[in-house]
Write a protein that holds these residues in place. Structure first.
Motif, mmCIF file in Angstrom:
data_model
loop_
_atom_site.group_PDB
_atom_site.id
_atom_site.type_symbol
_atom_site.label_atom_id
_atom_site.label_comp_id
_atom_site.label_asym_id
_atom_site.label_seq_id
_atom_site.Cartn_x
_atom_site.Cartn_y
_atom_site.Cartn_z
ATOM 1 N N ARG A 1 0.832 -1.193 0.000
ATOM 2 C CA ARG A 1 0.000 0.000 0.000
ATOM 3 C C ARG A 1 0.875 1.255 0.000
ATOM 4 O O ARG A 1 2.075 1.185 0.247
ATOM 5 C CB ARG A 1 -0.930 -0.002 1.225
ATOM 6 N N VAL A 2 0.252 2.386 -0.280
ATOM 7 C CA VAL A 2 0.995 3.648 -0.266
ATOM 8 C C VAL A 2 0.974 4.291 1.112
ATOM 9 O O VAL A 2 1.626 5.311 1.331
ATOM 10 C CB VAL A 2 0.421 4.645 -1.303
ATOM 11 N N THR A 3 0.205 3.727 2.039
ATOM 12 C CA THR A 3 0.127 4.259 3.396
ATOM 13 C C THR A 3 1.005 3.446 4.337
ATOM 14 O O THR A 3 1.359 2.301 4.043
ATOM 15 C CB THR A 3 -1.317 4.224 3.912
ATOM 16 N N GLN A 4 1.356 4.039 5.466
ATOM 17 C CA GLN A 4 2.181 3.356 6.458
ATOM 18 C C GLN A 4 1.431 3.298 7.778
ATOM 19 O O GLN A 4 1.119 4.334 8.372
ATOM 20 C CB GLN A 4 3.511 4.093 6.650
ATOM 21 N N ASN A 5 1.126 2.104 8.242
ATOM 22 C CA ASN A 5 0.389 1.927 9.492
ATOM 23 C C ASN A 5 0.977 0.808 10.353
ATOM 24 O O ASN A 5 0.282 0.249 11.201
ATOM 25 C CB ASN A 5 -1.088 1.621 9.207
ATOM 26 N N SER A 6 2.247 0.476 10.133
ATOM 27 C CA SER A 6 2.853 -0.621 10.887
ATOM 28 C C SER A 6 3.815 -0.143 11.972
ATOM 29 O O SER A 6 4.339 -0.960 12.727
ATOM 30 C CB SER A 6 3.598 -1.563 9.931
ATOM 31 N N GLY A 7 4.054 1.157 12.080
ATOM 32 C CA GLY A 7 4.977 1.678 13.081
ATOM 33 C C GLY A 7 4.337 1.816 14.450
ATOM 34 O O GLY A 7 3.216 2.312 14.573
ATOM 35 N N VAL A 8 5.010 1.358 15.493
ATOM 36 C CA VAL A 8 4.484 1.444 16.854
ATOM 37 C C VAL A 8 5.583 1.855 17.825
ATOM 38 O O VAL A 8 6.777 1.675 17.565
ATOM 39 C CB VAL A 8 3.880 0.099 17.320
ATOM 40 N N ILE B 1 -4.260 9.978 6.771
ATOM 41 C CA ILE B 1 -3.470 11.194 6.833
ATOM 42 C C ILE B 1 -2.012 10.944 6.481
ATOM 43 O O ILE B 1 -1.377 11.729 5.790
ATOM 44 C CB ILE B 1 -3.579 11.809 8.242
ATOM 45 N N CYS B 2 -1.437 9.817 6.955
ATOM 46 C CA CYS B 2 -0.013 9.586 6.794
ATOM 47 C C CYS B 2 0.257 8.878 5.473
ATOM 48 O O CYS B 2 -0.142 7.729 5.288
ATOM 49 C CB CYS B 2 0.513 8.740 7.950
#
Length: 252
Positions: free
Chosen positions: A81-88, A235-236
């Protein structure tokens, strides 16, 4: 910890040994403690009984999860995907030692940074608990703060491989942006919380590889099942891929 000190008087002042032994034996100790309490007819909550019994050996894995207003994905899914949602990130109390011979470890809070590799749904029969399995950056050599006060991480320096899991409810989402001056480092940015909502149609279409909320107690944050979302709502956005324009007229 009190039990360990009482039954191991020679080790009672060795904080490093106590911490490691506590991590190794806590599950077994808790189960025995609850069994004795039940035999003595002491009041034990149903939740604690099932926690002591442990989860089933079959674990359901998912690609995504929504909790506390944030959407989380595994790293493999982010790659598509073009989004990043794996950072924690997570702030945790940890024992800090200068070397293996350090006899005076210091306990304090540290912020750890990582990337989600797997999302597990632990089944305790009466309830389920979602956890994130992560790759964590080494705090000693892989994290620094620059002259502008920005936190940077180096994903070639990984550590904490024996302790990869955190509760999904503990996670705080972060966003990593590669440093243009030194590609080895990535700047850590916080992401604003977002209120996700899904229609019944969305839930039916995406339930096969998303996780559904099963609350442990009523005070847990409300969680919604999800799979994919329109990238325009996120958003990111990553900057390591070529963008394109969308003609609004053609999409009407």
């Amino acid at each position: 910890m009190k039990w360990l000190k009482l039954n191991n008087p020679r080790q009672s002042k060795r904080q490093k040994w106590l911490q490691e032994e506590h991590m190794r034996t806590f599950t077994h100790w808790l189960r025995k403690k609850v069994e004795v309490a039940i035999a003595d007819k002491e009041p034990i909550s149903e939740t604690l009984r099932w926690m002591a019994h442990g989860p089933t050996h079959y674990v359901a894995k998912y690609h995504g999860y929504v909790i506390n207003g944030c959407q989380y994905n595994t790293k493999d899914r982010d790659e598509l995907r073009v989004t990043q949602n794996s950072g924690v990130s997570i702030v945790a109390t940890t024992m800090q030692i200068s070397s293996a011979k350090d006899k005076n470890p210091v306990f304090g809070e540290l912020c750890f940074y990582g990337i989600i590799t797997e999302i597990w749904d632990l089944d305790y029969t009466m309830f389920r608990i979602p956890v994130f399995k992560c790759n964590w950056v080494d705090n000693k050599s892989g994290v620094k703060v620059d002259e502008f006060g920005l936190t940077l991480v180096d994903f070639t320096k990984m550590a904490h491989k024996s302790d990869p899991f955190i509760l999904a409810s503990q996670a705080k989402q972060v966003f990593y942006v590669q440093d243009q001056l030194d590609p080895r480092w990535s700047v850590v940015l916080s992401t604003p919380e977002r209120d996700f909502s899904f229609s019944a149609k969305d839930s039916d279409d995406f339930m096969d590889n998303s996780i559904e909320h099963h609350p442990l107690i009523t005070t847990l944050a409300q969680v919604e099942s999800f799979d994919t979302m329109d990238d325009s709502d996120v958003i990111c956005i990553r900057g390591d891929c070529e963008g394109f324009w969308i003609d609004n007229k053609s999409s009407m």
